[in-house]
Design a protein around this motif. Structure first.
Motif, short mmCIF file in Angstrom:
data_model
loop_
_atom_site.label_atom_id
_atom_site.label_comp_id
_atom_site.label_asym_id
_atom_site.label_seq_id
_atom_site.Cartn_x
_atom_site.Cartn_y
_atom_site.Cartn_z
N THR A 110 10.68 -4.24 15.35
CA THR A 110 11.19 -4.46 14.01
C THR A 110 10.17 -5.34 13.31
O THR A 110 9.78 -6.38 13.84
N ILE A 111 9.73 -4.89 12.13
CA ILE A 111 8.74 -5.65 11.35
C ILE A 111 9.26 -5.84 9.94
O ILE A 111 10.19 -5.14 9.51
N LYS A 112 8.66 -6.79 9.23
CA LYS A 112 8.97 -6.98 7.82
C LYS A 112 7.66 -6.98 7.05
O LYS A 112 6.69 -7.61 7.46
N ILE A 113 7.68 -6.25 5.93
CA ILE A 113 6.53 -6.18 5.03
C ILE A 113 6.97 -6.64 3.65
O ILE A 113 8.16 -6.71 3.36
N HIS A 114 6.00 -6.93 2.79
CA HIS A 114 6.32 -7.31 1.41
C HIS A 114 6.81 -6.09 0.67
O HIS A 114 6.33 -4.98 0.87
N LYS A 115 7.80 -6.26 -0.20
CA LYS A 115 8.41 -5.12 -0.90
C LYS A 115 7.40 -4.36 -1.77
O LYS A 115 7.57 -3.17 -2.00
N ASN A 116 6.33 -5.02 -2.24
CA ASN A 116 5.31 -4.34 -3.04
C ASN A 116 4.50 -3.34 -2.20
O ASN A 116 3.87 -2.45 -2.75
N ASN A 117 4.49 -3.51 -0.89
CA ASN A 117 3.74 -2.62 0.00
C ASN A 117 4.54 -1.41 0.46
O ASN A 117 4.02 -0.55 1.15
N SER A 119 5.52 1.16 -1.15
CA SER A 119 4.97 2.41 -1.68
C SER A 119 3.70 2.86 -0.95
O SER A 119 3.30 4.01 -1.05
N LYS A 120 3.09 1.98 -0.18
CA LYS A 120 1.84 2.29 0.54
C LYS A 120 2.09 2.70 1.99
O LYS A 120 1.14 2.89 2.74
N LEU A 121 3.34 2.86 2.37
CA LEU A 121 3.67 3.12 3.78
C LEU A 121 3.04 4.39 4.35
O LEU A 121 2.74 4.44 5.52
N ASN A 122 2.86 5.41 3.57
CA ASN A 122 2.31 6.66 4.10
C ASN A 122 0.93 6.96 3.54
O ASN A 122 0.56 8.11 3.35
N THR A 123 0.14 5.90 3.31
CA THR A 123 -1.25 6.03 2.90
C THR A 123 -2.10 5.69 4.12
O THR A 123 -2.10 4.55 4.58
N ALA A 124 -2.83 6.66 4.62
CA ALA A 124 -3.55 6.50 5.89
C ALA A 124 -4.60 5.39 5.86
O ALA A 124 -4.86 4.76 6.87
N GLU A 125 -5.23 5.15 4.72
CA GLU A 125 -6.30 4.15 4.65
C GLU A 125 -5.78 2.71 4.59
O GLU A 125 -6.52 1.77 4.81
N GLU A 126 -4.53 2.54 4.26
CA GLU A 126 -3.97 1.20 4.05
C GLU A 126 -3.68 0.47 5.36
O GLU A 126 -3.24 1.07 6.34
#
Length: 176
Positions: A110-117, A119-126
């Motif tokens: 279980t992880i937590k990320i910033h809500k602004n990120n 939209s970047k969840l399925n971008t391979a380079e990110e």
């Protein structure tokens, strides 16, 4: 006939010095430089719990990030998302073994990320930074509060280094 006094560097009159040779000028430059350096490097970094989104995932692969200047030292891939997730050096300082054990392949986390990120969840380079890590096997590895505390202690070591260098330079100017 009068003999002219021999002028060398040690017995040079104050009037013969260039302005940049005076201690006051060197001290002003020293204070200005370290003030600017401190201002440019001081970036308070604190995570707010209310701005985080929780995700459940399964680790596929653990990777080490390259370069000393990269603040993300470990990143990993998951089955659920094509982007990679990364862990900052300051947030978990001194606990790398525990973090690496938590990121073994096929581990449910279980992880937590910033809500602004989000939209970047399925971008391979990110590489998306995480601020919370919990596993089924090891339990809670680190949370937002521990991450913030680690960042503060990491910044403090950096400031102490600057202060030591500043005091050394100040001592050199004052004693010349």
């Amino acid at each position: 006939m009068k003999k002219k006094p021999n002028k060398n560097i040690k017995t040079q009159n104050k009037a013969d010095k260039e302005f940049f040779e005076y201690k006051w000028f060197k001290l002003i430059c020293l204070f200005a430089f370290f003030g600017w350096l401190f201002y440019m490097t001081y970036t308070p970094f604190e995570i707010n719990k209310n701005e985080l989104v929780e995700l459940n995932a399964t680790v596929i692969e653990k990777l080490k990030s390259g370069g000393q200047r990269n603040p993300i030292k470990i990143n990993f891939k998951t089955k659920e998302y094509s982007s990679r997730f990364g862990i900052y050096v300051g947030g978990v300082f001194g606990r790398w073994t525990e973090v690496e054990n938590a990121l073994e392949p096929n581990s449910s986390i279980t992880i937590k990320i910033h809500k602004n990120n989000k939209s970047k969840l399925n971008t391979a380079e990110e590489v998306i930074p995480i601020y919370y890590l919990q596993t089924e096997k090891l339990g809670l590895v680190f949370n937002e509060d521990e991450f913030n505390q680690g960042e503060k202690s990491s910044e403090m070591r950096f400031r102490v280094f600057f202060i030591v260098v500043f005091v050394f330079c100040l001592w050199k100017i004052v004693t010349e």
